[in-house]
Write an enzyme that holds these catalytic residues in place. Sequence first.
Site, PDB file in Angstrom:
ATOM      1  N   ASP A 116      90.223  22.496  -7.339  1.00  0.00           N
ATOM      2  CA  ASP A 116      89.005  22.439  -8.143  1.00  0.00           C
ATOM      3  C   ASP A 116      88.831  23.762  -8.878  1.00  0.00           C
ATOM      4  O   ASP A 116      88.900  24.832  -8.270  1.00  0.00           O
ATOM      5  CB  ASP A 116      87.793  22.174  -7.244  1.00  0.00           C
ATOM      6  CG  ASP A 116      86.556  21.796  -8.043  1.00  0.00           C
ATOM      7  OD1 ASP A 116      86.707  21.165  -9.101  1.00  0.00           O
ATOM      8  OD2 ASP A 116      85.445  22.133  -7.614  1.00  0.00           O
ATOM      9  N   HIS A 123      77.994  26.667 -16.802  1.00  0.00           N
ATOM     10  CA  HIS A 123      77.755  26.421 -15.380  1.00  0.00           C
ATOM     11  C   HIS A 123      77.886  27.711 -14.575  1.00  0.00           C
ATOM     12  O   HIS A 123      77.023  28.031 -13.739  1.00  0.00           O
ATOM     13  CB  HIS A 123      78.742  25.380 -14.854  1.00  0.00           C
ATOM     14  CG  HIS A 123      78.696  25.194 -13.367  1.00  0.00           C
ATOM     15  ND1 HIS A 123      77.611  24.650 -12.715  1.00  0.00           N
ATOM     16  CD2 HIS A 123      79.598  25.506 -12.397  1.00  0.00           C
ATOM     17  CE1 HIS A 123      77.843  24.619 -11.411  1.00  0.00           C
ATOM     18  NE2 HIS A 123      79.036  25.141 -11.190  1.00  0.00           N
ATOM     19  N   GLU A 187      78.589  17.514  -8.382  1.00  0.00           N
ATOM     20  CA  GLU A 187      79.214  18.251  -9.476  1.00  0.00           C
ATOM     21  C   GLU A 187      79.949  17.240 -10.343  1.00  0.00           C
ATOM     22  O   GLU A 187      80.913  16.607  -9.902  1.00  0.00           O
ATOM     23  CB  GLU A 187      80.173  19.330  -8.959  1.00  0.00           C
ATOM     24  CG  GLU A 187      79.444  20.474  -8.302  1.00  0.00           C
ATOM     25  CD  GLU A 187      80.322  21.669  -7.991  1.00  0.00           C
ATOM     26  OE1 GLU A 187      79.771  22.778  -7.823  1.00  0.00           O
ATOM     27  OE2 GLU A 187      81.560  21.501  -7.934  1.00  0.00           O
ATOM     28  N   GLU A 189      82.458  16.264 -12.901  1.00  0.00           N
ATOM     29  CA  GLU A 189      83.685  16.916 -13.323  1.00  0.00           C
ATOM     30  C   GLU A 189      84.649  15.912 -13.959  1.00  0.00           C
ATOM     31  O   GLU A 189      84.468  14.702 -13.868  1.00  0.00           O
ATOM     32  CB  GLU A 189      84.373  17.590 -12.137  1.00  0.00           C
ATOM     33  CG  GLU A 189      83.468  18.541 -11.355  1.00  0.00           C
ATOM     34  CD  GLU A 189      84.229  19.391 -10.356  1.00  0.00           C
ATOM     35  OE1 GLU A 189      85.469  19.509 -10.481  1.00  0.00           O
ATOM     36  OE2 GLU A 189      83.576  19.953  -9.452  1.00  0.00           O
ATOM     37  N   ASP A 221      82.407  16.037  -7.309  1.00  0.00           N
ATOM     38  CA  ASP A 221      82.732  16.916  -6.185  1.00  0.00           C
ATOM     39  C   ASP A 221      81.420  17.259  -5.469  1.00  0.00           C
ATOM     40  O   ASP A 221      80.780  18.270  -5.757  1.00  0.00           O
ATOM     41  CB  ASP A 221      83.441  18.171  -6.683  1.00  0.00           C
ATOM     42  CG  ASP A 221      84.087  18.948  -5.560  1.00  0.00           C
ATOM     43  OD1 ASP A 221      84.573  18.305  -4.617  1.00  0.00           O
ATOM     44  OD2 ASP A 221      84.116  20.185  -5.625  1.00  0.00           O
ATOM     45  N   ARG A 225      74.870  22.798  -0.946  1.00  0.00           N
ATOM     46  CA  ARG A 225      74.592  24.134  -1.475  1.00  0.00           C
ATOM     47  C   ARG A 225      74.143  25.116  -0.400  1.00  0.00           C
ATOM     48  O   ARG A 225      74.420  26.316  -0.508  1.00  0.00           O
ATOM     49  CB  ARG A 225      73.525  24.045  -2.573  1.00  0.00           C
ATOM     50  CG  ARG A 225      73.930  23.208  -3.772  1.00  0.00           C
ATOM     51  CD  ARG A 225      75.153  23.743  -4.454  1.00  0.00           C
ATOM     52  NE  ARG A 225      75.458  22.982  -5.673  1.00  0.00           N
ATOM     53  CZ  ARG A 225      76.558  23.133  -6.395  1.00  0.00           C
ATOM     54  NH1 ARG A 225      77.458  24.023  -6.018  1.00  0.00           N
ATOM     55  NH2 ARG A 225      76.753  22.419  -7.468  1.00  0.00           N
ATOM     56  N   GLN A 228      77.283  26.060   1.401  1.00  0.00           N
ATOM     57  CA  GLN A 228      78.081  26.861   0.474  1.00  0.00           C
ATOM     58  C   GLN A 228      77.540  28.290   0.334  1.00  0.00           C
ATOM     59  O   GLN A 228      78.304  29.264   0.349  1.00  0.00           O
ATOM     60  CB  GLN A 228      78.104  26.185  -0.903  1.00  0.00           C
ATOM     61  CG  GLN A 228      78.864  26.945  -1.976  1.00  0.00           C
ATOM     62  CD  GLN A 228      78.703  26.316  -3.352  1.00  0.00           C
ATOM     63  OE1 GLN A 228      77.992  25.324  -3.521  1.00  0.00           O
ATOM     64  NE2 GLN A 228      79.379  26.869  -4.336  1.00  0.00           N
ATOM     65  N   LYS A 241      82.147  21.989   0.469  1.00  0.00           N
ATOM     66  CA  LYS A 241      82.799  21.158  -0.538  1.00  0.00           C
ATOM     67  C   LYS A 241      83.745  20.109   0.054  1.00  0.00           C
ATOM     68  O   LYS A 241      84.001  19.080  -0.564  1.00  0.00           O
ATOM     69  CB  LYS A 241      83.633  22.057  -1.470  1.00  0.00           C
ATOM     70  CG  LYS A 241      82.834  23.106  -2.216  1.00  0.00           C
ATOM     71  CD  LYS A 241      82.159  22.520  -3.427  1.00  0.00           C
ATOM     72  CE  LYS A 241      81.578  23.624  -4.297  1.00  0.00           C
ATOM     73  NZ  LYS A 241      81.015  23.089  -5.540  1.00  0.00           N
ATOM     74  N   THR A 245      84.997  14.150  -1.978  1.00  0.00           N
ATOM     75  CA  THR A 245      85.161  14.238  -3.430  1.00  0.00           C
ATOM     76  C   THR A 245      85.433  12.833  -3.933  1.00  0.00           C
ATOM     77  O   THR A 245      86.415  12.209  -3.515  1.00  0.00           O
ATOM     78  CB  THR A 245      86.326  15.170  -3.809  1.00  0.00           C
ATOM     79  OG1 THR A 245      86.085  16.483  -3.299  1.00  0.00           O
ATOM     80  CG2 THR A 245      86.503  15.238  -5.315  1.00  0.00           C
ATOM     81  N   GLU A 346      71.509  23.267 -10.996  1.00  0.00           N
ATOM     82  CA  GLU A 346      71.086  23.770 -12.310  1.00  0.00           C
ATOM     83  C   GLU A 346      69.910  22.977 -12.856  1.00  0.00           C
ATOM     84  O   GLU A 346      68.980  23.541 -13.444  1.00  0.00           O
ATOM     85  CB  GLU A 346      72.246  23.688 -13.293  1.00  0.00           C
ATOM     86  CG  GLU A 346      73.464  24.508 -12.922  1.00  0.00           C
ATOM     87  CD  GLU A 346      74.661  24.098 -13.745  1.00  0.00           C
ATOM     88  OE1 GLU A 346      74.858  24.658 -14.853  1.00  0.00           O
ATOM     89  OE2 GLU A 346      75.428  23.201 -13.304  1.00  0.00           O
TER      90      GLU A 346
END
Length: 399
Positions: A116, A123, A187, A189, A221, A225, A228, A241, A245, A346
């Site tokens: 990844d 971002h 996420e 992607e 993904d 948080r 993380q 993570k 996925t 975000e």
Amino acid sequence: MTWVEGAAGSPYGVTNLPYGVFRHGDREPRVGVRIGDLVLDLAGAEAAGLVLAGGALGRQTLNAFLALGRPQWTAVRERVTELLTDPAHRPAVEPLLVPVGEIELVLPFEVADYVDFYSSEHHASNVGQIFRPGQPPLLPNWKHVPIGYHGRAGTVVVSGTPVVRPTGQRASAQGPTTGASVRLDIEAEVGFVVGVPSRLGDPVPVADFADHVFGVVLVNDWSARDIQAWEYQPLGPFLGKSFATSVAGWVTPLDALADAFVPAPDQDPPVQEYLRDTPHLGLDLTLSVEWNGERVAEPPFATMYWTPAQQLAHLTVNGASLRTGDLYASGTVSGPERGQVGSFLELTWGGSEPVKFADGSQRTFLEDGDTVTITATAPGPDGTTIALGEVTGTVLPAR
């Protein structure tokens, strides 16, 4: 034009033809290609002698076909296009068409390795401001090297697979604690599926991107948080993570996206020699993120700072080899506006600005039972639109 009813003008028309692996009834999974709202059974077509791929289409994953390389990928695509456009083939092909509504998609390829990246400047800047307030949003290396990490191939799942809320260690006012994540995120992607392997010790130059990469697949993904934030310094993502996925069940071949390549953002300072891709091209994909059925963001992939070819070159510059079925993802796709971000971190600015839904409910991060669906479109030839296969998932409670 295709003779397949309902396929003309569809975002899954003959200019698209994504590949997948499907189960129909009690039959074993088999390779197919989508045309409109139907799937052409390629395993059956090869068994009938309509398509020649050395038996690669008769398998339960795309891997054998992926390993054949671009000349064979192109030849099969041209043959499938002929079968679906020349009415003379209709009597032989029509019995091999199955309605999309009657099938179950399975993971289309066996994932060899998963990488990844972190390729969106918007971002990375947003995350830097949220995680490191008062400091420069981008770290000093960000515009020199495509940042990435190795994930877990074994937790890549096909679209529609439920995602169990992960448990892990996180920070609290009383010190470290272990429990279910309370800041579960997505996420949005774009992933790239490798077909042709490379030899250990041999870097793959940017110019060889299309010789190794078969196609494109949407990726979610999922990210915890809180886990993380506690673990990522100094070695980066790990348990926040690696729990899941999700990838779409349809892989769109690069050949279908020939009209979607556009100039990528200028890079300043100049990049290292091995990263200089000429022409410097990204993909004009418009993603859409739906949270419980409501569209909350439309991330633009054309704004990504690092291109897919640069990512592949960096992935192998140290001599790391490619394997058939490797998946590497772009990292979160985010544009400059709040409505263009590809993560809820975000969108809610770290959970400080909840999203308000039409029914009056609010969210900062994902709750149990929430469903997220990511879709994308790309420009096709002659003003047509191509759809990438969606990736969707629903959150289940922690175990």
